[in-house]
Design an enzyme around this catalytic site. Structure first.
Site, short mmCIF file in Angstrom:
data_model
loop_
_atom_site.label_atom_id
_atom_site.label_comp_id
_atom_site.label_asym_id
_atom_site.label_seq_id
_atom_site.Cartn_x
_atom_site.Cartn_y
_atom_site.Cartn_z
N SER A 61 0.80 -1.23 0.00
CA SER A 61 0.00 0.00 0.00
C SER A 61 0.83 1.28 0.00
CB SER A 61 -0.95 0.01 1.20
OG SER A 61 -0.22 -0.15 2.42
N HIS A 303 -0.43 6.44 6.16
CA HIS A 303 0.06 6.10 4.82
C HIS A 303 0.46 7.39 4.11
CE1 HIS A 303 -1.54 2.05 5.32
NE2 HIS A 303 -0.96 1.72 4.18
#
Length: 322
Positions: A61, A303
């Site tokens: 990711s 993230h």
């Protein structure tokens, strides 16, 4: 890259041999510092030039860029962004669509490089199936899920929230309850997982070399998630100060492992940690590369955001030039 025309190949080869023979004869009678050195310099420059593709991007990711618009690719469950670092690199290199394949996928582990990965919206084929003998550039950003870093941060945040409540009742500043959970009494669970992940990475790099022997391979490290000082995190990422230091150190150890195995395999390591210092999840919204638990820009929590993906792309592009 189309197939070579078969007609006339024999004639062309014969002419090539004749020209080569004449050149050798001429060079043997001339100064060795002449055209021969020029040819060597030209070959050297060609070898050091950034590869133009075909380019295959592999990873998890941190590579795919979940929730960063626009979300593209198939399957949708891989959460690939059209502005993730592979897309930025491909654009900067001027690659055609046919010469760029991004097969990164959210949640991927090293095992998913060689086996299909099920997502909540479709199945991603084994990532290495995208490689071939024509591949010339490979980036690989993976391993974080193998050591369970995201789940570890989640657990440490829960512990940190309890720490904040307890700290209001008594002075326990400097404690690291999460560190005590993962590394105590001479045992270090995280270090063991990093070592095991390194062994899997070594095998994966060997397989990449087998499938794409002509490709230049770049192992992309992970950017700084946490700040230098443990006291610099607030409600955006509630962690005990000691645990911020602990988790940051473990990320450094993890990136060091990636670097060591990349070099051992003849690949290039791309350091995204150093350029991301000061752009961690606890830094101001306008400067951060990593989003906190409550993102202020379109990105998954803990993230990279679009700014972070571009920063990672800059690091990759810089490595390509060296």
């Amino acid at each position: 890259m189309g197939p070579l025309a078969r007609t006339g190949i024999g004639v062309a080869l014969a002419c090539g041999v004749l020209v080569t023979a004449v050149s050798i004869g001429q060079n043997s009678d001339s100064d060795s510092s002449g055209d021969g050195d020029g040819d060597k310099e030209q070959a050297k420059a060609s070898a050091s030039a950034p590869p133009k593709g075909p380019y295959v991007a592999l990873g998890d990711s941190y590579t795919s860029g979940p929730k960063i618009p626009p979300q593209t690719g198939d399957p949708a469950g891989c959460d690939r962004s059209g502005r993730n670092y592979p897309a930025v690199v491909a654009k900067e290199l001027g690659l055609k669509a046919a010469d760029f394949r991004d097969v990164s996928c959210s949640g991927a582990t090293i095992a998913d490089l060689t086996a299909p990965q099920s997502t909540d919206n479709g199945t991603n084929p084994a990532q290495l199936s995208a490689l071939s003998t024509t591949t010339r550039l490979v980036t690989l950003g993976i391993g974080g899920n193998d050591i369970g870093f995201s789940s570890m941060i989640t657990k440490c945040v829960t512990t940190g929230t309890l720490f904040e409540l307890a700290d209001k009742l008594m002075d326990i500043t400097g404690k690291a309850p999460c560190q005590e959970r993962y590394a105590s009494d001479g045992a270090d669970e995280v270090a063991e997982k990093i070592r095991a992940t390194g062994n899997r990475l070594a095998r994966a790099l060997t397989e990449i070399e087998r499938r794409a022997p002509e490709a230049r391979v770049y192992v992309v490290g992970y950017p700084a998630i946490l700040p230098v000082k443990g006291t610099d995190c607030d409600r955006g990422l509630p962690l005990a100060p000691g645990d911020v230091t602990f988790l940051r150190q473990k990320q450094r150890e993890f990136n060091t492992m990636l670097s060591e195995h990349a070099r051992a395999a003849g690949a290039t390591y791309v350091d995204t940690f150093a350029p991301s210092v000061g752009h961690d999840a606890c830094s101001p919204a306008g400067t951060r590369w990593i989003e906190p638990l409550r993102p202020s820009s379109p990105a998954a929590m803990v993230h990279p955001n679009a700014h972070g993906e571009r920063g990672m792309a800059t690091a990759v592009l810089s490595a390509l030039k060296n």
